[in-house]
Design a protein around this motif. Structure first.
Motif, PDB file in Angstrom:
ATOM      1  N   GLN A  69       0.825  -1.204   0.000  1.00 55.13           N
ATOM      2  CA  GLN A  69       0.000   0.000   0.000  1.00 55.13           C
ATOM      3  C   GLN A  69       0.857   1.251   0.000  1.00 55.13           C
ATOM      4  OE1 GLN A  69      -3.405  -0.664  -0.436  1.00 55.13           O
ATOM      5  NE2 GLN A  69      -3.203   1.423  -1.174  1.00 55.13           N
ATOM      6  N   LYS A  70       1.997   1.199   0.658  1.00 58.12           N
ATOM      7  CA  LYS A  70       2.927   2.334   0.656  1.00 58.12           C
ATOM      8  C   LYS A  70       3.423   2.598  -0.765  1.00 58.12           C
ATOM      9  CE  LYS A  70       7.125   4.035   2.807  1.00 58.12           C
ATOM     10  NZ  LYS A  70       8.225   3.773   3.723  1.00 58.12           N
ATOM     11  N   ARG A  71       3.761   1.530  -1.495  1.00 55.53           N
ATOM     12  CA  ARG A  71       4.199   1.689  -2.890  1.00 55.53           C
ATOM     13  C   ARG A  71       3.067   2.212  -3.776  1.00 55.53           C
ATOM     14  NH1 ARG A  71       8.384  -3.143  -4.631  1.00 55.53           N
ATOM     15  NH2 ARG A  71      10.114  -2.366  -3.370  1.00 55.53           N
ATOM     16  N   ASN A 100       0.498   4.086  -2.830  1.00 57.74           N
ATOM     17  CA  ASN A 100       0.317   5.503  -2.502  1.00 57.74           C
ATOM     18  C   ASN A 100       1.397   6.374  -3.135  1.00 57.74           C
ATOM     19  OD1 ASN A 100      -2.033   5.298  -0.918  1.00 57.74           O
ATOM     20  ND2 ASN A 100      -0.848   4.726   0.881  1.00 57.74           N
ATOM     21  N   GLY A 101       2.640   5.912  -3.046  1.00 57.72           N
ATOM     22  CA  GLY A 101       3.753   6.670  -3.629  1.00 57.72           C
ATOM     23  C   GLY A 101       3.603   6.829  -5.131  1.00 57.72           C
ATOM     24  N   CYS A 118      -6.060   4.505  -2.772  1.00 58.91           N
ATOM     25  CA  CYS A 118      -5.189   5.684  -2.682  1.00 58.91           C
ATOM     26  C   CYS A 118      -5.955   6.975  -2.955  1.00 58.91           C
ATOM     27  CB  CYS A 118      -4.049   5.573  -3.695  1.00 58.91           C
ATOM     28  SG  CYS A 118      -3.015   4.118  -3.483  1.00 58.91           S
TER      29      CYS A 118
END
Length: 163
Positions: free
Chosen positions: A3-5, A7-8, A38
Motif C-alpha cells: 500500500q505504501k508503494r 500511494n507513492g 489511494c
C-alpha cells in the motif's frame, strides 16, 4: 509495503499529471484494487483490464494466437503486446502489463519456474521489460508482484530522459 508503494505511485503520477492504464493477468485485478484505496487515484487510473486466459488476451488485447503459441501466455513477448495494445482503445501516459506464474498450472519450466513474473511498461512510446521471480504461496507471489509493478512503473517514469 504494497500500500505504501501504491500511494507513492499515485502521489507522484498525480503531481506530474500522468495517467495510467493496466492490463493484468496473474494478479487478476489486485493491482487496480490496491490502487483504488489511494487518495487521488481517480486522477491517475483510467482503466484496468483483467485478461487471464489466452482467449481474453487475443480477443481483448489483440495478442496474436501465434505469439501465445510460440512464447506461452506467461512470457516477455506476450506481456509486451499486452502493454502495447492497451493504447488502442484508450489514451493514457503510461500503460503497464503483468503476467506470470503464481502456481504450478501454467507454462512453468526449469528456466521459468513458478513465481516468475513478466512486466511491460510503456511510457513515452517506449516499452520497458522486466522479469522477476518470487517465492511463496500464490497470494504471496501475486502480492509481491503487484508491489514490484508499482515500483517498476515509478522507476520507469522517474528515469531522466537522455539528452
Amino acid at each position: 509495503m504494497i500500500q505504501k508503494r501504491a500511494n507513492g505511485l499515485i502521489q507522484f503520477m498525480q503531481k506530474e499529471g500522468l495517467t495510467l492504464v493496466l492490463a493484468e493477468s496473474m494478479t487478476c485485478g489486485l493491482a487496480a484494487m490496491k490502487l483504488s484505496s489511494c487518495i487521488g487515484v481517480s486522477d491517475v487510473l483510467l482503466a484496468s483490464l483483467v485478461c487471464y486466459t489466452p482467449k481474453a488476451k487475443t480477443q481483448l488485447l489483440q495478442v496474436k494466437p501465434a505469439t501465445i503459441h510460440s512464447h506461452t501466455c506467461e512470457s516477455r513477448e506476450v506481456t509486451r503486446k499486452m502493454a502495447l495494445n492497451l493504447s488502442k482503445p484508450i489514451k493514457a501516459d503510461v500503460y503497464a502489463a503483468i503476467t506470470g506464474l503464481a502456481s504450478s498450472d501454467g507454462s512453468e519450466t526449469k528456466d521459468k519456474p513458478v513465481g516468475t513474473v513478466f512486466y511491460a511498461i510503456r511510457y513515452k512510446r517506449k516499452t520497458h521489460d522486466f522479469r522477476n521471480v518470487f517465492r511463496g504461496t500464490p497470494l504471496e507471489i501475486k502480492t509481491k508482484a503487484t508491489g514490484e509493478l508499482y515500483h517498476l512503473i515509478l522507476k520507469t517514469i522517474q528515469k531522466p530522459e537522455p539528452e
